[in-house]
Write an enzyme that holds these catalytic residues in place. Structure first.
Site, PDB file in Angstrom:
ATOM      1  N   THR A  19      -3.861  -2.018  11.432  1.00 53.44           N
ATOM      2  CA  THR A  19      -3.625  -3.438  11.932  1.00 53.44           C
ATOM      3  C   THR A  19      -3.996  -4.537  11.271  1.00 53.44           C
ATOM      4  OG1 THR A  19      -5.533  -3.640  13.508  1.00 53.44           O
ATOM      5  CG2 THR A  19      -3.492  -2.612  14.390  1.00 53.44           C
ATOM      6  N   TRP A  20      -4.395  -4.461  10.165  1.00 49.38           N
ATOM      7  CA  TRP A  20      -4.893  -5.393   9.112  1.00 49.38           C
ATOM      8  C   TRP A  20      -3.677  -6.431   8.917  1.00 49.38           C
ATOM      9  CZ3 TRP A  20      -7.069  -4.993   3.422  1.00 49.38           C
ATOM     10  CH2 TRP A  20      -7.870  -6.088   3.012  1.00 49.38           C
ATOM     11  N   ASP A  48      -5.943   1.502  14.868  1.00 49.97           N
ATOM     12  CA  ASP A  48      -7.064   1.142  13.815  1.00 49.97           C
ATOM     13  C   ASP A  48      -7.284  -0.288  13.977  1.00 49.97           C
ATOM     14  OD1 ASP A  48      -9.646   1.647  12.041  1.00 49.97           O
ATOM     15  OD2 ASP A  48      -8.224   0.237  11.114  1.00 49.97           O
ATOM     16  N   TYR A  53     -10.628  -8.364  11.324  1.00 48.65           N
ATOM     17  CA  TYR A  53      -9.096  -8.818  11.265  1.00 48.65           C
ATOM     18  C   TYR A  53      -8.637 -10.124  11.995  1.00 48.65           C
ATOM     19  CZ  TYR A  53      -9.162  -4.017   9.382  1.00 48.65           C
ATOM     20  OH  TYR A  53      -9.610  -2.877   8.783  1.00 48.65           O
ATOM     21  N   TYR A 191      -7.440   4.792   4.674  1.00 45.24           N
ATOM     22  CA  TYR A 191      -6.953   3.603   4.778  1.00 45.24           C
ATOM     23  C   TYR A 191      -6.142   3.341   3.469  1.00 45.24           C
ATOM     24  CZ  TYR A 191     -10.963   0.743   2.299  1.00 45.24           C
ATOM     25  OH  TYR A 191     -11.707   0.195   1.652  1.00 45.24           O
TER      26      TYR A 191
HETATM   27  P1  NAP Z   1      -1.135   0.421   3.859  1.00 43.51           P
HETATM   28  O1  NAP Z   1      -1.251   0.855   5.135  1.00 43.51           O
HETATM   29  O2  NAP Z   1      -1.456   1.149   2.717  1.00 43.51           O
HETATM   30  O3  NAP Z   1       0.082  -0.701   3.425  1.00 43.51           O
HETATM   31  C1  NAP Z   1       0.456  -1.616   4.357  1.00 43.51           C
HETATM   32  C2  NAP Z   1       1.338  -2.318   3.772  1.00 43.51           C
HETATM   33  O4  NAP Z   1       2.701  -1.387   3.342  1.00 43.51           O
HETATM   34  C3  NAP Z   1       2.097  -3.514   4.616  1.00 43.51           C
HETATM   35  O5  NAP Z   1       2.491  -4.686   3.899  1.00 43.51           O
HETATM   36  C4  NAP Z   1       3.267  -2.974   5.223  1.00 43.51           C
HETATM   37  O6  NAP Z   1       4.314  -3.815   5.363  1.00 43.51           O
HETATM   38  C5  NAP Z   1       3.871  -2.118   4.085  1.00 43.51           C
HETATM   39  N1  NAP Z   1       4.509  -0.904   4.448  1.00 43.51           N
HETATM   40  C6  NAP Z   1       4.103   0.107   5.328  1.00 43.51           C
HETATM   41  N2  NAP Z   1       4.957   1.003   5.459  1.00 43.51           N
HETATM   42  C7  NAP Z   1       6.053   0.879   4.859  1.00 43.51           C
HETATM   43  C8  NAP Z   1       7.301   1.438   4.480  1.00 43.51           C
HETATM   44  N3  NAP Z   1       7.766   2.382   5.171  1.00 43.51           N
HETATM   45  N4  NAP Z   1       8.121   0.772   3.625  1.00 43.51           N
HETATM   46  C9  NAP Z   1       7.587  -0.320   3.095  1.00 43.51           C
HETATM   47  N5  NAP Z   1       6.433  -0.912   3.216  1.00 43.51           N
HETATM   48  C10 NAP Z   1       5.701  -0.513   4.079  1.00 43.51           C
HETATM   49  O7  NAP Z   1      -2.533  -0.927   3.610  1.00 43.51           O
HETATM   50  P2  NAP Z   1      -3.569  -1.370   4.743  1.00 43.51           P
HETATM   51  O8  NAP Z   1      -2.977  -2.276   5.718  1.00 43.51           O
HETATM   52  O9  NAP Z   1      -4.507  -2.125   3.654  1.00 43.51           O
HETATM   53  O10 NAP Z   1      -4.230  -0.144   5.212  1.00 43.51           O
HETATM   54  C11 NAP Z   1      -3.940   0.461   6.292  1.00 43.51           C
HETATM   55  C12 NAP Z   1      -4.941   0.210   7.529  1.00 43.51           C
HETATM   56  O11 NAP Z   1      -6.403   0.546   7.102  1.00 43.51           O
HETATM   57  C13 NAP Z   1      -5.177  -1.481   7.784  1.00 43.51           C
HETATM   58  O12 NAP Z   1      -4.214  -1.941   8.362  1.00 43.51           O
HETATM   59  C14 NAP Z   1      -6.691  -1.517   8.506  1.00 43.51           C
HETATM   60  O13 NAP Z   1      -6.195  -0.791   9.851  1.00 43.51           O
HETATM   61  C15 NAP Z   1      -7.288  -0.336   7.766  1.00 43.51           C
HETATM   62  N6  NAP Z   1      -8.126  -0.689   6.760  1.00 43.51           N
HETATM   63  C16 NAP Z   1      -9.401  -0.622   6.660  1.00 43.51           C
HETATM   64  C17 NAP Z   1     -10.045  -0.921   5.785  1.00 43.51           C
HETATM   65  C18 NAP Z   1     -11.748  -0.677   5.879  1.00 43.51           C
HETATM   66  O14 NAP Z   1     -12.551  -1.108   4.921  1.00 43.51           O
HETATM   67  N7  NAP Z   1     -12.166   0.139   6.570  1.00 43.51           N
HETATM   68  C19 NAP Z   1      -9.710  -1.635   4.569  1.00 43.51           C
HETATM   69  C20 NAP Z   1      -8.373  -1.806   4.511  1.00 43.51           C
HETATM   70  C21 NAP Z   1      -7.487  -1.265   5.419  1.00 43.51           C
HETATM   71  P3  NAP Z   1       4.999  -4.256   6.856  1.00 43.51           P
HETATM   72  O15 NAP Z   1       4.311  -4.611   7.812  1.00 43.51           O
HETATM   73  O16 NAP Z   1       6.159  -5.213   6.430  1.00 43.51           O
HETATM   74  O17 NAP Z   1       5.667  -2.747   7.189  1.00 43.51           O
END
Ligand code: NAP
Length: 277
Positions: A19-20, A48, A53, A191
């Protein structure tokens, strides 16, 4: 839905929802909430989030998305390291519970390692567990040596997961952290599993995905989930992308596909420090 076992034997979905950035744009909020809700319907009931966030706003949006469906969701949130003191942990958790409009968090993670001694944070987490405000606790951005140190503090072995950066372009944890977690039966939560969408434009990945009738996102997610004990939490605020990502569950990573992936994205050849985003 494939599932992963927590150390106490409870199972959680292997594909969840990140959900970031959710809630950052007013204009996208309705679609983001609809996406989280449809995700729950489709079995991606692990959500998550973190107090960080949107400085709490994302937790409020999550609270709205899960209203009336709390029992169907496995809720993960994270605490800032600076808050993770004996008393600060309780206060931060109470604030998150209020924003999430719930009486419990299923898994509460220390977002990254800070200056508060691990023993103090663990004691506070155990206190939250005893009072029923959280059901499990874990950590995030902990490298193998951090995990080893954690296992040495009182109740440190209660850690229920380690959430870290892991995707095709960030394979360093395969050298030491994943083996450590497998040995100690600690699930890894990956993540940024599609590298915040940057991975999806990779030409080699696109070609390979096309060869097997998948999309790049599906192949990238299926590869992460093919690893022993690894959960993937892609974030999307669009139902169209959510439906596409769910398709990853149908893809089998055969040894042939794995070998082609290794040629495109080589596994680590030595120990490296844990990367963070
Ligand atoms: P991610 O899930 O790798 O990528 C998210 C991005 O990809 C968004 O811009 C999304 O855009 C796009 N996306 C997702 N599915 C897609 C698809 N099928 N086709 C095209 N684009 C797609 O990156 P993240 O958000 O950094 O990581 C996921 C989660 O992990 C976070 O949201 C958070 O909850 C957690 N996180 C934790 C930490 C930590 O330090 N613990 C750090 C980073 C992240 P759209 O929304 O436009 O689909």
């Amino acid at each position: 839905m494939q599932s992963i076992c927590l150390p106490n034997g409870e199972t959680i979905p292997q594909l969840g929802q990140g959900t970031w950035m959710i809630g950052d744009s007013r204009g996208r909020r309705a679609e983001e909430i609809a996406t989280l809700r449809e995700g729950i319907d489709l079995g991606l009931s692990l959500i998550d989030t973190a107090e960080m966030y949107g400085e709490g706003h994302t937790e409020e949006v999550v609270g709205e998305a899960i209203a009336g469906r709390r029992d169907a969701v496995f809720l993960v949130s994270k605490i800032y390291p600076t808050n993770a003191t004996r008393t600060g942990t309780l206060a931060a958790c109470e604030r998150s519970l209020k924003r999430l409009k719930t009486d419990r968090i299923d898994l509460y993670l220390l977002h990254w390692r800070g200056r508060v001694p691990l023993a103090e944070t663990v004691a506070a987490m155990e206190g939250l567990k005893e009072s029923g405000k959280i059901r499990h606790w874990g950590v995030s951005n902990f490298d193998a040596d951090d995990m080893q140190e954690l296992s040495g503090v009182p109740h440190g072995g209660e850690v229920a997961t380690n959430q870290v950066l892991y995707n095709l372009t960030r394979r360093g944890i395969e050298w030491d952290l994943i083996p450590w977690c497998v040995k100690h039966r600690t699930p890894v939560m990956a993540y940024s599993p599609v590298e915040q969408a940057r991975l999806l434009a990779h030409q080699g990945l696109k070609t390979l995905a096309q060869e097997i009738g998948a999309t790049p996102a599906q192949l990238a997610l299926a590869w992460v989930m093919a690893k022993n004990g690894v959960i993937a939490i892609p974030k999307t605020g669009r139902r169209e992308h959510l439906r596409e990502n769910v398709g990853a569950l149908e893809i089998k990573i055969t040894p042939e596909i794995a070998a082609k992936i290794d040629a495109l994205f080589p596994p680590p050849k030595e120990a490296t420090s844990l990367e963070m985003l």
